[in-house]
Design an enzyme around this catalytic site. Structure first.
Site, PDB file in Angstrom:
ATOM      1  N   TRP A  32      -0.369  -5.424  -5.401  1.00  0.00           N
ATOM      2  CA  TRP A  32      -0.231  -6.668  -6.164  1.00  0.00           C
ATOM      3  C   TRP A  32       1.100  -6.715  -6.898  1.00  0.00           C
ATOM      4  O   TRP A  32       1.765  -7.757  -6.925  1.00  0.00           O
ATOM      5  CB  TRP A  32      -1.427  -6.867  -7.103  1.00  0.00           C
ATOM      6  CG  TRP A  32      -2.677  -7.040  -6.302  1.00  0.00           C
ATOM      7  CD1 TRP A  32      -3.715  -6.169  -6.182  1.00  0.00           C
ATOM      8  CD2 TRP A  32      -2.990  -8.154  -5.432  1.00  0.00           C
ATOM      9  NE1 TRP A  32      -4.651  -6.659  -5.295  1.00  0.00           N
ATOM     10  CE2 TRP A  32      -4.241  -7.869  -4.823  1.00  0.00           C
ATOM     11  CE3 TRP A  32      -2.349  -9.345  -5.108  1.00  0.00           C
ATOM     12  CZ2 TRP A  32      -4.858  -8.739  -3.921  1.00  0.00           C
ATOM     13  CZ3 TRP A  32      -2.954 -10.216  -4.207  1.00  0.00           C
ATOM     14  CH2 TRP A  32      -4.194  -9.905  -3.625  1.00  0.00           C
ATOM     15  N   ASP A  63       0.514  -8.269 -15.837  1.00  0.00           N
ATOM     16  CA  ASP A  63      -0.596  -8.743 -15.006  1.00  0.00           C
ATOM     17  C   ASP A  63      -1.792  -7.844 -15.307  1.00  0.00           C
ATOM     18  O   ASP A  63      -1.811  -6.672 -14.944  1.00  0.00           O
ATOM     19  CB  ASP A  63      -0.210  -8.657 -13.524  1.00  0.00           C
ATOM     20  CG  ASP A  63      -1.377  -9.013 -12.604  1.00  0.00           C
ATOM     21  OD1 ASP A  63      -2.451  -9.414 -13.103  1.00  0.00           O
ATOM     22  OD2 ASP A  63      -1.213  -8.892 -11.369  1.00  0.00           O
ATOM     23  N   LYS A 112     -12.673 -10.854 -12.252  1.00  0.00           N
ATOM     24  CA  LYS A 112     -13.169  -9.490 -12.389  1.00  0.00           C
ATOM     25  C   LYS A 112     -13.951  -9.368 -13.705  1.00  0.00           C
ATOM     26  O   LYS A 112     -15.170  -9.388 -13.685  1.00  0.00           O
ATOM     27  CB  LYS A 112     -12.026  -8.471 -12.310  1.00  0.00           C
ATOM     28  CG  LYS A 112     -11.477  -8.322 -10.875  1.00  0.00           C
ATOM     29  CD  LYS A 112     -10.107  -8.857 -10.784  1.00  0.00           C
ATOM     30  CE  LYS A 112      -9.326  -8.691  -9.528  1.00  0.00           C
ATOM     31  NZ  LYS A 112      -9.796  -8.357  -8.261  1.00  0.00           N
TER      32      LYS A 112
END
Lengths: 356, 356
Positions: free
Chosen positions: B101, B168, B192
Site C-alpha cells: 500500500w 495512512d 477495518k
C-alpha cells in the site's frame, strides 16, 4: 403518520429493498456473516457486483462493446475523472449548461483542458432546454446532463452530433427507455433511482476511450478499473448491494417501459395540478419539464412558507426548493408511489381553495 | 456453525453495530424513514456526521486546530489527493516504503511531484520497519503507513522528523493510543476498525495545509471540503452512520487504551503460538510485528493447503494470505473477539500435533 418522501436524493427506494438490505446487514444469504463484513474478493461479493453490472447492461440494452463499473466518489468525482480520461491537454470539449450540476462539471473540466459551452439557458434562469444539433471536428466530446435536479428540466431529445456523447444521468437513470447506445459514456450517482448514496455507476463504450498524453492518476484511470473488473480498490460493498437490489426491483416491475409509464402518470398529475391552480406557478418551459423533479413556487413568499409548513405537518418531506433556487420542489423518482403525488395534489387543491 | 471472521477488510464489526444499522435501514430513529432515504442536508444526517467528526477528535485527543472529514474514494484516492494538495510541482516528498500500500501511495504521488523513498524494506520482503530519524529542509512532508495489512508489520515508533507527517492509518486506526497530534494529516479507509467499506476518514491540521501553485480540482480540494463541513458533495450516508456506530462502540468499551489491551492479548496469544510450533514460521521481525495482521506460513505447501482447508471447514474465514504474498494471514481488528483467536490457536496446536 405515513411519510411521503419527495427528497431530491438521497431519496425513496422500494420498501422491499429496505427489507432485504436490513436482513443482509444482520446476515447475508445464510453465510453466517453480515454484508458489512464480507470481503470484496469473496465469491459472495463477486456474484453481487457481476449481477449488478450485468443488470445495468440488460436494462440499458447495451452489449459487450460497453463495460460497466461501480465506483466511489459520486457523480462530482466523475466531473473530474471524465476530462482526466477523455480531454487531452490543449484539446477542447463541448459542454451544455442547463443547471447547477452541469456548470459544476464545466468548472472541473476547465482544470484539464479547454471547454466550450455550446448551449446554455443560464440567461433565462435555466428554464428550458432547446433541441441541440452540434457538429464539430474540433471537440473531443459533448457533455450533457440529461436531467437537472435543481432546476426541474429534462432532456427530451438527445442532441444530434457526430461527437462522442458523455451523459450525466444521475437524476433520471433508469426512469425511462433511453437511447443509451448513442452515448459513449454514461454515469450516475446511485442515490436517486438506483440505490443509496455512496456508489456511482459508469458505463463506457470501451473503444471510445481515447489515448491521452497526460499521465492519468492510476486510481482515476478507467482502463485500470476495467482491467480490474471494477475491483481496483475496495468497492463500497453495501452500496453496490443496495444498487443490485434496486436494479432487480426495476427488472421485476417490468423494466424501463413500466418505470416511464408510472413516472409519466405521476408527473402529469402534478403538472396538471400546478397549471390548474393560479396560486402555483412554474417558469419551466412546458416542453422541458422534468418527470423526476417539478420545480415551482407561490409568488407570495409568506403564503409559500405556509404551504411548506402544511406539507411538513402532513408528513410530506423534501419539498423545499434547492437553496439557490428557492420555491417548491417535488421529486418523483421510480420508487415514489402515485399515492404520494395524489396526496400532495390534494393538499395543493385544498390549499388553493382556502387561500386562493 | 459459528463463523470466525479473520478478514483483512472489509472485516468484522461489533454485533451491536450490525443490529443498530439493520434497524436504521428499516427505520432510522423513529423518523418513519429508512436511513437510506434520508437527505444529507437534513438535521438528522447533520447530527450523525457532526457526532462522528467530534468522536474522531475525542478519540484522537486532538482539538480545534484539526478538522475531520468523511470522504468518498477509499484510502487509494487519498494516495492521489494528498500529493495534489500537499506536493507542489517540482517539490519533493519523502515516503517510506514498507509494503504494497505504501508503494501504491508512492506511485500515485509521482504523478504530481518528485518522490524520495527515504526508508524501505522492499529488499528483504518487507519483513521489518526500522526506527526512522529523518531531518530535511527539502521535502514538503514525510508519508508513512502505520500498519502494513498485507505484510504484517506495524510502526511502533513514530519517525523523528522536522517534516509534517502524513500517515495512512487505514488498518490500525483506533486500535491503540497513538501520538495523533504529531501528525499533520491522518487518513484511514473505514473498513477495518472504523466501519464498513465506502467511506474514508481524514483528519487535517488546518494550518499545515500548504499553498500550492497548481489548480486543485475543486472536488479534491481539502479546503473546499472543510468549508462545506464535509458536505461538499452527497456523502455516503449509510457508511458514515456505520462509522458513527463503530466510533460510539469504541468509546463505550473504554476507548483506545481498552482496544490496545484487547488487541495485545489476541496478538500475543497468536504470535506465541506461532513461535512455539515449529511447523509454523514467520519472516516478520519480532520487533515489527503487527497487532492487526499476523502473516506467517507453513513451509510445505501441501501441508499449508491442508491447514487452510481445515480452517475453512471449521468456519475460520479470511485466513489465506494476500495473493502476492501467499501463506496465512490472520487479521485481528478491534471487533474480533479473543475467543476467535483462541479457537484458531487450538486448531494450530492440534494440526501441529497431528502433522508435526
Amino acid at each position: 403518520m405515513p411519510i411521503h418522501n419527495f427528497n431530491s436524493g438521497p431519496s425513496i427506494l422500494p420498501k422491499s429493498v429496505y427489507e432485504e438490505a436490513a436482513r443482509a446487514v444482520i446476515e447475508y444469504n445464510n453465510t453466517g456473516l453480515s454484508i458489512l463484513e464480507i470481503g470484496h474478493r469473496t465469491n459472495w461479493f463477486i456474484q453481487i457486483i457481476e449481477e449488478a453490472r450485468s443488470l445495468v447492461k440488460e436494462l440499458m440494452g447495451i452489449g459487450g462493446e460497453y463495460d460497466v463499473l461501480f465506483l466511489h466518489g459520486g457523480a462530482t468525482t466523475q466531473f473530474m475523472q471524465v476530462p482526466m480520461n477523455f480531454l487531452d491537454q490543449q484539446a477542447r470539449a463541448a459542454y451544455t449548461d442547463h443547471g447547477i450540476w452541469g456548470s459544476k462539471a464545466i468548472n472541473e473540466a476547465k482544470v484539464w483542458g479547454e471547454v466550450d459551452v455550446v448551449q446554455s439557458s443560464a440567461n433565462s434562469k435555466y428554464d428550458h432546454i432547446d433541441r441541440l444539433e452540434f457538429l464539430s471536428n474540433k471537440h473531443s466530446y459533448l457533455h450533457i446532463t440529461t436531467n437537472n435536479t435543481v432546476e426541474g428540466t429534462q432532456v427530451h431529445h438527445l442532441p444530434e452530433t457526430n461527437l462522442p456523447i458523455i451523459a450525466d444521468m444521475s437524476s433520471d437513470i433508469f426512469s425511462r427507455p433511453f437511447p443509451f447506445s448513442k452515448c459513449s459514456f454514461i454515469y450516475a450517482g446511485a442515490q436517486k433511482n438506483m440505490g443509496a448514496a455512496g456508489v456511482t455507476m459508469v458505463a463506457i463504450r470501451i473503444n471510445d476511450l481515447p489515448s491521452i498524453s497526460r499521465s492519468i492518476p492510476p486510481i482515476m484511470d478507467y482502463r485500470k478499473h476495467i482491467e480490474a473488473n471494477s475491483l481496483l480498490n475496495t468497492p463500497p460493498v453495501f452500496a453496490v448491494y443496495v444498487s443490485l437490489l434496486t436494479l432487480r426491483w426495476i427488472k421485476e416491475q417490468g423494466g424501463l417501459g413500466v418505470m416511464e409509464k408510472r413516472n409519466h402518470e405521476k408527473s402529469e398529475l402534478l403538472y396538471n395540478t400546478i397549471d390548474a391552480l393560479p396560486v402555483f406557478s412554474t417558469y419551466v418551459a412546458p416542453s422541458s419539464r422534468s418527470q423526476m423533479n417539478a420545480v415551482f413556487f407561490i409568488e407570495d413568499e409568506l403564503l409559500q412558507q405556509q404551504f411548506l409548513d402544511e406539507c411538513k405537518e402532513l408528513g410530506m418531506i423534501g419539498v423545499k426548493g434547492y437553496r439557490t433556487v428557492g420555491g417548491i420542489r417535488v421529486s418523483m423518482y421510480n420508487a415514489l408511489p402515485l399515492s404520494s403525488v395524489q396526496e400532495f395534489c390534494s393538499l395543493m387543491k385544498d390549499f388553493a381553495r382556502r387561500k386562493g
